[in-house]
Design an enzyme around this catalytic site. Structure first.
Site, PDB file in Angstrom:
ATOM      1  CG  ASP A   1      26.937  47.225  32.232  1.00 56.92           C
ATOM      2  OD1 ASP A   1      27.014  46.991  33.444  1.00 56.92           O
ATOM      3  OD2 ASP A   1      27.291  48.293  31.710  1.00 56.92           O
TER       4      ASP A   1
ATOM      5  CE  LYS B   1      29.833  41.364  34.963  1.00 51.78           C
ATOM      6  NZ  LYS B   1      29.460  42.260  33.852  1.00 51.78           N
TER       7      LYS B   1
ATOM      8  CD  GLN C   1      34.597  46.019  36.742  1.00 52.18           C
ATOM      9  OE1 GLN C   1      35.457  45.336  37.251  1.00 52.18           O
ATOM     10  NE2 GLN C   1      33.687  46.623  37.466  1.00 52.18           N
TER      11      GLN C   1
ATOM     12  N   GLY D   1      27.852  47.152  38.573  1.00 50.76           N
ATOM     13  CA  GLY D   1      26.433  47.313  38.880  1.00 50.76           C
ATOM     14  C   GLY D   1      25.750  46.061  38.383  1.00 50.76           C
ATOM     15  CG  HIS D   2      26.987  42.633  39.108  1.00 47.81           C
ATOM     16  ND1 HIS D   2      27.886  41.705  39.571  1.00 47.81           N
ATOM     17  CD2 HIS D   2      27.655  43.354  38.178  1.00 47.81           C
ATOM     18  CE1 HIS D   2      29.039  41.873  38.962  1.00 47.81           C
ATOM     19  NE2 HIS D   2      28.932  42.871  38.119  1.00 47.81           N
TER      20      HIS D   2
END
Ligand code: GDP
Ligand code: IMO
Ligand code: MG
Length: 426
Positions: free
Chosen positions: A12, A15, A223, A39-40
């Site tokens: 988080d 990225k 990650q 979750g991007h």
């Protein structure tokens, strides 16, 4: 030059924003590990996109997005995510999305198992995303996984499922769960197969062709380094290698050179359990959590917040061979009177300039801090280094010195263009 985007902390870091920003000058964007535990978030002119499995390049027309063999795919989720993007006007077709034929699948039995095992662990739980990532990678390494290419061959698929269920049904009996019927899971997969098979390609081969044709590739890590299954805070990690070296193993492009950009938050966060030496369980931590909107993208859990840990980021940079750092969310710190930076550790009277591997030591170790004055003025949306308050500039320069890697980019808001680019290689 190709670029590899890697998180240098516990995920988080931002990225998604950087991949989206740099995708402008790339042709191909490749995911090489993880799955929909990621979750991007991308914010483009106020529109928010949240991507978990699809590479962040998918939102830009004219780019090829690739899901490499290192990724574990939940086919149901993939179809859902494609549908959500289609609703936002994003066009996805076999010309702009390639899925490696040798990707392993996440099945509903994996997410059920993930959640059941976490529940059984009670207070010792890892705090996984519950999406079946760990059990799916276990099956891959145990050579019993179903691969994407199996969807094209129903007879072989049945054979592979029979083999898989011998293991899983034994496990389910032990956990007091009902057994899974072969025909149910076979039907589940054959029903959704037509939506996936058009995207299947020998990705290693296509990437080789694209690279030979001079196309620029962006590798999108998920990650972060401290969640790497080997180098992270084991056992409180994810189940894949997240470091830059995985980029090649996870897509099959053997010959490649890339600039490794370490995505790094200007402070530290972590979702889920596990050691976190600079964690702030006080009002400063709560302030950062609120101001930084630190909620998990996938699970909506509150992210734990803490001071910047220069020791951990330096270690991460070495593990990855980072060439430059993208320092994210600097704006979140703008209201603080003063800031602390962890410059070393102490344990039982002994000093450490690295994070020891033993979880008990990791929990007991105490950070040694250096304090630096805050800047107490707005930085959100600043796009030039010289426009940053002097104390913010000092903070950035001090982090650069302590980590030992050039700060190549500074991000001052979630928006794509609120970024200061300091390295002309980007
Ligand atoms: P990822 O998993 O590394 O892609 O990061 P996430 O998207 O899970 O979390 C990063 C969050 O910070 C997202 O909500 C982004 O929109 C947001 N973000 C990214 N860069 C900045 C920044 O420079 N400032 C602020 N305030 N938010 C940012
Ligand atoms: P992005 O790509 C932050 C964490 C989970 C848990 C541990 C194991 O958005 O940075 P898993 O479901 O992978 O078995 O969970 O890893 N985790 C993440 N934390 N960002 C992520 O991805 C994460 N993906 C997994 O919270 O602690
Ligand atoms: Mg995320």
């Amino acid at each position: 030059m190709n670029i590899t985007i890697i998180g240098t902390q516990w995920g988080d870091e931002g990225k998604g924003k950087v991949v989206d920003l740099l995708a402008e000058s790339a042709d191909v964007i490749v995911r090489f590990q993880g799955g929909h535990n990621a979750g991007h978030t991308l914010v483009i002119n106020g529109v928010v996109y949240k991507l978990s499995l699809l590479p962040s390049g998918i939102v830009r027309p004219g780019k090829i997005s690739v899901i490499g063999n290192g990724v574990v795919i939940d086919p149901e989720h993939l179809i859902k995510e494609m549908g959500q993007l289609a609703e936002k006007g994003i066009k996805i077709n076999p010309d702009n999305l390639y899925i490696a034929d040798n990707c392993c699948l996440i099945l509903p039995l994996h997410s059920e198992l993930d959640r059941a095992l976490e529940e059984a662990k009670g207070v010792n739980k890892i705090g996984t995303t519950g999406r079946g990532i760990g059990p799916a990678y276990e099956d891959k390494v145990a050579r019993r996984a179903i691969r994407v290419s199996d969807l094209k061959n129903p007879e072989y698929l049945k054979e592979r499922l029979e083999n898989l269920l011998v293991y899983h049904n034994a496990l389910r009996r032990g956990l007091g769960q009902p057994e899974i019927k072969l025909n149910d899971v076979l039907k589940f997969l054959t029903d959704l197969a037509p939506k996936i098979t058009p995207f299947i390609k020998p990705v290693w081969y296509e990437l080789d062709k694209l690279q030979t044709a001079g196309k620029k590739i962006l590798f999108e890590g998920a990650q972060g380094t401290l969640l790497d299954v080997d180098h992270g805070t084991y056992p409180f990690v994810t189940s894949s290698n997240t470091i830059a070296a995985q980029a090649q193993a996870g897509c099959g492009l053997g010959y490649t050179k890339s600039y490794k950009l370490g995505i790094t938050k200007a402070y530290t966060t972590r979702v889920g359990s596990g050691p976190f030496p600079t964690e702030l369980e006080n009002e400063i931590g709560q302030h950062i959590q609120k101001k930084g909107h630190e909620f998990g993208t996938v699970t909506s859990r509150i992210r734990r917040c803490g001071w910047f840990d220069a020791v951990l980021v330096r270690q991460a940079c070495k593990l990855n061979g980072i060439d430059g750092i993208a320092l994210m969310k600097l704006d979140v710190l703008e209201e603080l009177d003063s800031l602390k930076i962890c410059v070393g550790y102490e344990l039982d009277g002994k000093k450490f300039d690295y994070f020891p591997a033993c979880p008990q030591a990791q929990t007991r170790i105490k950070p040694i801090y250096e304090e630096i004055a805050g800047w107490k003025s707005t930085t959100a949306g600043v796009r030039k280094f010289d426009d940053l308050p002097v104390n913010a500039q000092k903070y950035v320069k001090r982090l650069e010195e302590l980590v030992g890697v050039k700060i190549a980019l500074i991000s001052t808001s979630p928006e794509r263009d609120d970024s200061i680019i300091l390295d002309n290689k980007l």
